[in-house]
Scaffold this active site. Structure first.
Site, PDB file in Angstrom:
ATOM      1  N   ASN A 135     -37.073  -4.418 -88.519  1.00  0.00           N
ATOM      2  CA  ASN A 135     -37.003  -4.340 -87.167  1.00  0.00           C
ATOM      3  C   ASN A 135     -36.998  -3.883 -86.109  1.00  0.00           C
ATOM      4  O   ASN A 135     -35.648  -4.469 -85.090  1.00  0.00           O
ATOM      5  CB  ASN A 135     -37.143  -5.958 -87.177  1.00  0.00           C
ATOM      6  N   GLU A 136     -35.901  -2.524 -86.752  1.00  0.00           N
ATOM      7  CA  GLU A 136     -35.041  -2.397 -85.378  1.00  0.00           C
ATOM      8  C   GLU A 136     -35.572  -2.190 -84.100  1.00  0.00           C
ATOM      9  O   GLU A 136     -34.347  -2.770 -82.961  1.00  0.00           O
ATOM     10  CB  GLU A 136     -34.860  -0.892 -86.474  1.00  0.00           C
TER      11      GLU A 136
END
Ligand SMILES: CCCCC/C=C\C/C=C\CC/C=C/CC(=O)SCCNC(=O)CCNC(=O)[C@H](O)C(C)(C)COP(=O)(O)OP(=O)(O)OC[C@H]1O[C@@H](n2cnc3c(N)ncnc32)[C@H](O)[C@@H]1OP(=O)(O)O
Length: 302
Positions: free
Chosen positions: A177-178
């Site tokens: 989910n960077e």
């Protein structure tokens, strides 16, 4: 201060594998890993290792409450424990799981990447690289028993494993989910995901920073199996038995064949990758994004 020095000492041990981590829980035996009397425990404060020599299987349990963030100490202790198991011919497989209820790992420790010195960032990133390389190319059968939420670096740890079993709980999402944090998954995180789910699924998941709940995670192939929460460990043990039925040399050579080209891409440019990380993480805009994200996490309670 003591913590910083401790971290450096531990990190230096990465480069000096003969300098062994002391057994924090030496020779303790018991039924903790579900293996009866033969189970022996060692490891370090944040990375517990329960071994079952009769089965040739160990369980690595991450224990860095509250959220099992991957601090420099955790990364270092993890590598040392893994190496210790690999060097002991008794062991052929390891299950990676969490000792923190409901959380497999919150991923890389954001406080290690925010407001610190360049030297610290470099030290930290080398430790992240080291754990990824060791896990991805481990000769052991490595199975992730994912018993909690698993974003970003937590997901990466499980993607380096040979097989992933996820507990069926809608809260236990998994993914890289960077982008939601305003940061970018490095190329080798991306490669690991592409190698697992294919290019198109990875492209969509990475750009949108998708965190998949169990059914979706299974559908896209980011995990291999979803089981009731109380069966995660037994399911991982069953899978382990199947993988251990294959002769080690054939399985290990095949694993190497599949994974070495990806790992080599990082190995050939580790220093450049660190420099790239330093430039990226030191940007004012990135530091601001991380601070805002950390503040949001901290304010959630208040
Ligand atoms: C083209 C250019 C390319 C350049 C690329 C080059 C380099 C790449 C650069 C950077 C890449 C860096 C990669 C990073 C990967 C990561 O892993 S980043 C981490 C991502 N993790 C997350 O987003 C998870 C964040 N956490 C949560 O969502 C929740 O905490 C949770 C895990 C779901 C648990 O929720 P819960 O309610 O139980 O707990 P709290 O949220 O209250 O948290 C308790 C406590 O813990 C702190 N905390 C949470 N997560 C982290 C973390 N990852 N690191 C550090 N600390 C964390 C939180 O702040 C709370 O603290 P407290 O208030 O002080 O108690």
């Amino acid at each position: 201060m003591a913590l910083m020095v401790g971290a450096r000492v531990l990190a230096r041990n990465l480069l000096r594998p003969w300098s062994r981590l002391p057994d924090a829980v030496p020779g303790r035996t018991g039924p903790a890993a579900g293996g009866g009397d033969g189970v022996r425990c060692f490891g370090s404060p944040r990375v517990l290792v329960e071994t079952d020599p009769a089965k040739g299987v160990a369980v690595i349990k991450l224990k860095n409450p509250p959220v099992n963030s991957l601090s420099l100490e955790v990364l270092t202790e993890f590598v040392i424990s893994l190496e210790k198991l690999e060097n002991d011919k008794t062991f052929r497989g390891v299950i990676v799981t969490s000792d923190c209820p409901g959380i497999f790992s919150a991923g890389l420790d954001l406080t290690e990447m925010c407001g610190k010195s360049q030297a610290h960032y470099a030290e930290y990133w080398r430790a992240v690289q080291e754990l990824w390389l060791r896990l991805y190319l481990s000769n052991l059968v490595v199975i992730a028993a994912i018993n909690g939420v698993s974003p970003a670096g937590g997901c990466l740890i499980s993607l380096t494993c040979d097989y992933r079993v996820l507990a069926d709980n809608p809260k236990y999402s998994i993914g890289l989910n960077e982008t939601l944090l305003g940061i970018v998954a490095p190329s080798w995180f991306k490669d690991t995901l592409v190698n697992t789910v294919g290019h198109r699924t990875a492209e969509r998941a990475l750009q949108l920073g998708l965190l998949f709940p169990p059914a979706e995670a299974l559908r896209v192939g980011i995990v291999d199996q979803v089981v009731p929460e109380d069966q995660v460990h037994s399911a991982a043990l069953s899978v382990m038995a199947r993988w251990l039925a294959i002769p080690d040399h054939a399985r290990q050579l095949t694993k190497n064949l599949m994974r070495k080209p990806t790992a080599d891409r990082l190995v050939k440019q580790r220093d450049a990758d660190i420099q790239y990380f330093l430039q990226f993480i030191s940007r004012d805009s990135i530091q601001k994004s991380l601070r805002v994200y950390l503040d949001k996490l901290r304010q959630k309670k208040g």
